[in-house]
Design a protein around this motif. Sequence first.
Motif, PDB file in Angstrom:
ATOM      1  N   LEU A  48       0.834  -1.196   0.000  1.00  7.43           N
ATOM      2  CA  LEU A  48       0.000   0.000   0.000  1.00  7.43           C
ATOM      3  C   LEU A  48       0.874   1.254   0.000  1.00  7.43           C
ATOM      4  O   LEU A  48       0.669   2.162  -0.819  1.00  7.43           O
ATOM      5  CB  LEU A  48      -0.927   0.002   1.221  1.00  7.43           C
ATOM      6  N   ALA A  49       1.844   1.314   0.893  1.00  8.35           N
ATOM      7  CA  ALA A  49       2.727   2.485   0.977  1.00  8.35           C
ATOM      8  C   ALA A  49       3.536   2.663  -0.302  1.00  8.35           C
ATOM      9  O   ALA A  49       3.675   3.786  -0.812  1.00  8.35           O
ATOM     10  CB  ALA A  49       3.656   2.350   2.178  1.00  8.35           C
ATOM     11  N   ASP A  50       4.036   1.571  -0.845  1.00  7.94           N
ATOM     12  CA  ASP A  50       4.846   1.620  -2.059  1.00  7.94           C
ATOM     13  C   ASP A  50       4.031   2.131  -3.250  1.00  7.94           C
ATOM     14  O   ASP A  50       4.457   3.041  -3.963  1.00  7.94           O
ATOM     15  CB  ASP A  50       5.422   0.232  -2.357  1.00  7.94           C
ATOM     16  N   VAL A  51       2.863   1.568  -3.452  1.00  7.98           N
ATOM     17  CA  VAL A  51       2.044   1.963  -4.602  1.00  7.98           C
ATOM     18  C   VAL A  51       1.585   3.410  -4.446  1.00  7.98           C
ATOM     19  O   VAL A  51       1.627   4.189  -5.404  1.00  7.98           O
ATOM     20  CB  VAL A  51       0.844   0.999  -4.784  1.00  7.98           C
ATOM     21  N   LEU A  52       1.154   3.798  -3.249  1.00 13.89           N
ATOM     22  CA  LEU A  52       0.680   5.174  -3.048  1.00 13.89           C
ATOM     23  C   LEU A  52       1.782   6.217  -3.181  1.00 13.89           C
ATOM     24  O   LEU A  52       1.498   7.395  -3.378  1.00 13.89           O
ATOM     25  CB  LEU A  52      -0.004   5.321  -1.690  1.00 13.89           C
ATOM     26  N   SER A  53       3.038   5.804  -3.095  1.00  9.96           N
ATOM     27  CA  SER A  53       4.136   6.763  -3.235  1.00  9.96           C
ATOM     28  C   SER A  53       4.453   7.078  -4.699  1.00  9.96           C
ATOM     29  O   SER A  53       5.249   7.978  -4.975  1.00  9.96           O
ATOM     30  CB  SER A  53       5.395   6.236  -2.538  1.00  9.96           C
ATOM     31  N   ARG A  54       3.810   6.394  -5.619  1.00 13.95           N
ATOM     32  CA  ARG A  54       4.107   6.584  -7.044  1.00 13.95           C
ATOM     33  C   ARG A  54       3.647   7.962  -7.525  1.00 13.95           C
ATOM     34  O   ARG A  54       2.574   8.432  -7.197  1.00 13.95           O
ATOM     35  CB  ARG A  54       3.454   5.483  -7.876  1.00 13.95           C
ATOM     36  N   LYS A  55       4.497   8.565  -8.316  1.00 14.21           N
ATOM     37  CA  LYS A  55       4.270   9.910  -8.823  1.00 14.21           C
ATOM     38  C   LYS A  55       2.981  10.025  -9.634  1.00 14.21           C
ATOM     39  O   LYS A  55       2.347  11.087  -9.639  1.00 14.21           O
ATOM     40  CB  LYS A  55       5.476  10.327  -9.676  1.00 14.21           C
ATOM     41  N   LYS A  56       2.558   8.961 -10.279  1.00 13.46           N
ATOM     42  CA  LYS A  56       1.359   9.020 -11.132  1.00 13.46           C
ATOM     43  C   LYS A  56       0.101   9.394 -10.341  1.00 13.46           C
ATOM     44  O   LYS A  56      -0.890   9.812 -10.916  1.00 13.46           O
ATOM     45  CB  LYS A  56       1.144   7.704 -11.880  1.00 13.46           C
ATOM     46  N   PHE A  57       0.134   9.263  -9.012  1.00 14.93           N
ATOM     47  CA  PHE A  57      -1.030   9.598  -8.195  1.00 14.93           C
ATOM     48  C   PHE A  57      -1.026  11.054  -7.721  1.00 14.93           C
ATOM     49  O   PHE A  57      -1.971  11.491  -7.061  1.00 14.93           O
ATOM     50  CB  PHE A  57      -1.140   8.648  -6.995  1.00 14.93           C
ATOM     51  N   ASP A  58       0.028  11.811  -8.069  1.00 10.99           N
ATOM     52  CA  ASP A  58       0.119  13.217  -7.658  1.00 10.99           C
ATOM     53  C   ASP A  58      -1.073  14.031  -8.149  1.00 10.99           C
ATOM     54  O   ASP A  58      -1.502  14.962  -7.479  1.00 10.99           O
ATOM     55  CB  ASP A  58       1.406  13.860  -8.182  1.00 10.99           C
ATOM     56  N   ARG A  59      -1.601  13.677  -9.301  1.00 12.03           N
ATOM     57  CA  ARG A  59      -2.716  14.464  -9.850  1.00 12.03           C
ATOM     58  C   ARG A  59      -4.018  14.268  -9.066  1.00 12.03           C
ATOM     59  O   ARG A  59      -4.946  15.042  -9.196  1.00 12.03           O
ATOM     60  CB  ARG A  59      -2.926  14.156 -11.329  1.00 12.03           C
ATOM     61  N   TYR A  60      -4.079  13.208  -8.262  1.00  8.97           N
ATOM     62  CA  TYR A  60      -5.267  12.948  -7.455  1.00  8.97           C
ATOM     63  C   TYR A  60      -5.152  13.521  -6.047  1.00  8.97           C
ATOM     64  O   TYR A  60      -6.105  14.059  -5.496  1.00  8.97           O
ATOM     65  CB  TYR A  60      -5.530  11.441  -7.335  1.00  8.97           C
ATOM     66  N   LEU A  61      -3.974  13.332  -5.461  1.00  5.59           N
ATOM     67  CA  LEU A  61      -3.768  13.691  -4.059  1.00  5.59           C
ATOM     68  C   LEU A  61      -2.270  13.907  -3.842  1.00  5.59           C
ATOM     69  O   LEU A  61      -1.452  13.132  -4.374  1.00  5.59           O
ATOM     70  CB  LEU A  61      -4.254  12.525  -3.193  1.00  5.59           C
ATOM     71  N   CYS A  62      -1.898  14.913  -3.071  1.00  6.31           N
ATOM     72  CA  CYS A  62      -0.473  15.164  -2.841  1.00  6.31           C
ATOM     73  C   CYS A  62       0.137  14.009  -2.039  1.00  6.31           C
ATOM     74  O   CYS A  62      -0.563  13.298  -1.307  1.00  6.31           O
ATOM     75  CB  CYS A  62      -0.259  16.498  -2.141  1.00  6.31           C
ATOM     76  N   LEU A  63       1.436  13.842  -2.175  1.00  4.28           N
ATOM     77  CA  LEU A  63       2.150  12.747  -1.512  1.00  4.28           C
ATOM     78  C   LEU A  63       1.948  12.794   0.001  1.00  4.28           C
ATOM     79  O   LEU A  63       1.742  11.755   0.637  1.00  4.28           O
ATOM     80  CB  LEU A  63       3.638  12.793  -1.856  1.00  4.28           C
ATOM     81  N   GLU A  64       1.957  13.968   0.576  1.00  5.14           N
ATOM     82  CA  GLU A  64       1.781  14.099   2.023  1.00  5.14           C
ATOM     83  C   GLU A  64       0.428  13.520   2.466  1.00  5.14           C
ATOM     84  O   GLU A  64       0.353  12.808   3.477  1.00  5.14           O
ATOM     85  CB  GLU A  64       1.877  15.571   2.428  1.00  5.14           C
ATOM     86  N   ASP A  65      -0.627  13.801   1.728  1.00  2.19           N
ATOM     87  CA  ASP A  65      -1.952  13.270   2.073  1.00  2.19           C
ATOM     88  C   ASP A  65      -2.008  11.756   1.891  1.00  2.19           C
ATOM     89  O   ASP A  65      -2.641  11.056   2.684  1.00  2.19           O
ATOM     90  CB  ASP A  65      -3.050  13.928   1.233  1.00  2.19           C
ATOM     91  N   ARG A  66      -1.319  11.243   0.890  1.00  6.06           N
ATOM     92  CA  ARG A  66      -1.286   9.787   0.689  1.00  6.06           C
ATOM     93  C   ARG A  66      -0.519   9.111   1.815  1.00  6.06           C
ATOM     94  O   ARG A  66      -0.922   8.063   2.312  1.00  6.06           O
ATOM     95  CB  ARG A  66      -0.696   9.460  -0.686  1.00  6.06           C
ATOM     96  N   GLU A  67       0.579   9.724   2.242  1.00  7.28           N
ATOM     97  CA  GLU A  67       1.350   9.173   3.356  1.00  7.28           C
ATOM     98  C   GLU A  67       0.534   9.225   4.647  1.00  7.28           C
ATOM     99  O   GLU A  67       0.601   8.305   5.461  1.00  7.28           O
ATOM    100  CB  GLU A  67       2.668   9.937   3.516  1.00  7.28           C
ATOM    101  N   GLU A  68      -0.228  10.291   4.818  1.00  3.81           N
ATOM    102  CA  GLU A  68      -1.103  10.416   5.987  1.00  3.81           C
ATOM    103  C   GLU A  68      -2.146   9.295   6.006  1.00  3.81           C
ATOM    104  O   GLU A  68      -2.474   8.756   7.061  1.00  3.81           O
ATOM    105  CB  GLU A  68      -1.811  11.779   5.934  1.00  3.81           C
ATOM    106  N   PHE A  69      -2.676   8.956   4.827  1.00  3.37           N
ATOM    107  CA  PHE A  69      -3.648   7.864   4.738  1.00  3.37           C
ATOM    108  C   PHE A  69      -3.014   6.548   5.173  1.00  3.37           C
ATOM    109  O   PHE A  69      -3.626   5.777   5.922  1.00  3.37           O
ATOM    110  CB  PHE A  69      -4.201   7.750   3.311  1.00  3.37           C
TER     111      PHE A  69
END
Length: 151
Positions: A48-69
Amino acid sequence: MKARRRLVLDTNTLISGVLLSDSVPGQVVRKAITEDLILLSEDSLYELADVLSRKKFDRYLCLEDREEFVQLVLRVAEMVPIVTAVHECRDESDNRILEVAVNGNAALILSGDQDLLMLNPFRGIPVLKPGDYMREAHDTDDTPRASEELE
């Protein structure tokens, strides 16, 4: 208060839930966090952490918010040690989801993955699509329906 069910959500459901919060997976993730108990293993948390860290998801949610999740999921989930390995799914990576379910005594597995859905039930554990989980939750709700109120 009803008992919290032990759930395994596959990685795609969790990711869709955080990236598309108004979607069915988003509703599922919120419901699972507030009403049930999410089960994870070290491997599934890492994925989960590895996939959510991928740059392709930046357009949906910033990395900080994904890490918070990921941190939120880690706080509310029960970590399951994998003692019994599973090798029954065509897709080897899906076996990790099945291992969490078996080792964590899960009540449900939630996934949109056809390789997992075709195993329903897996060793007595129902494998449901996220939408079916939401419908099931609604169908078992104790709130009186309009038709019941007229009786």
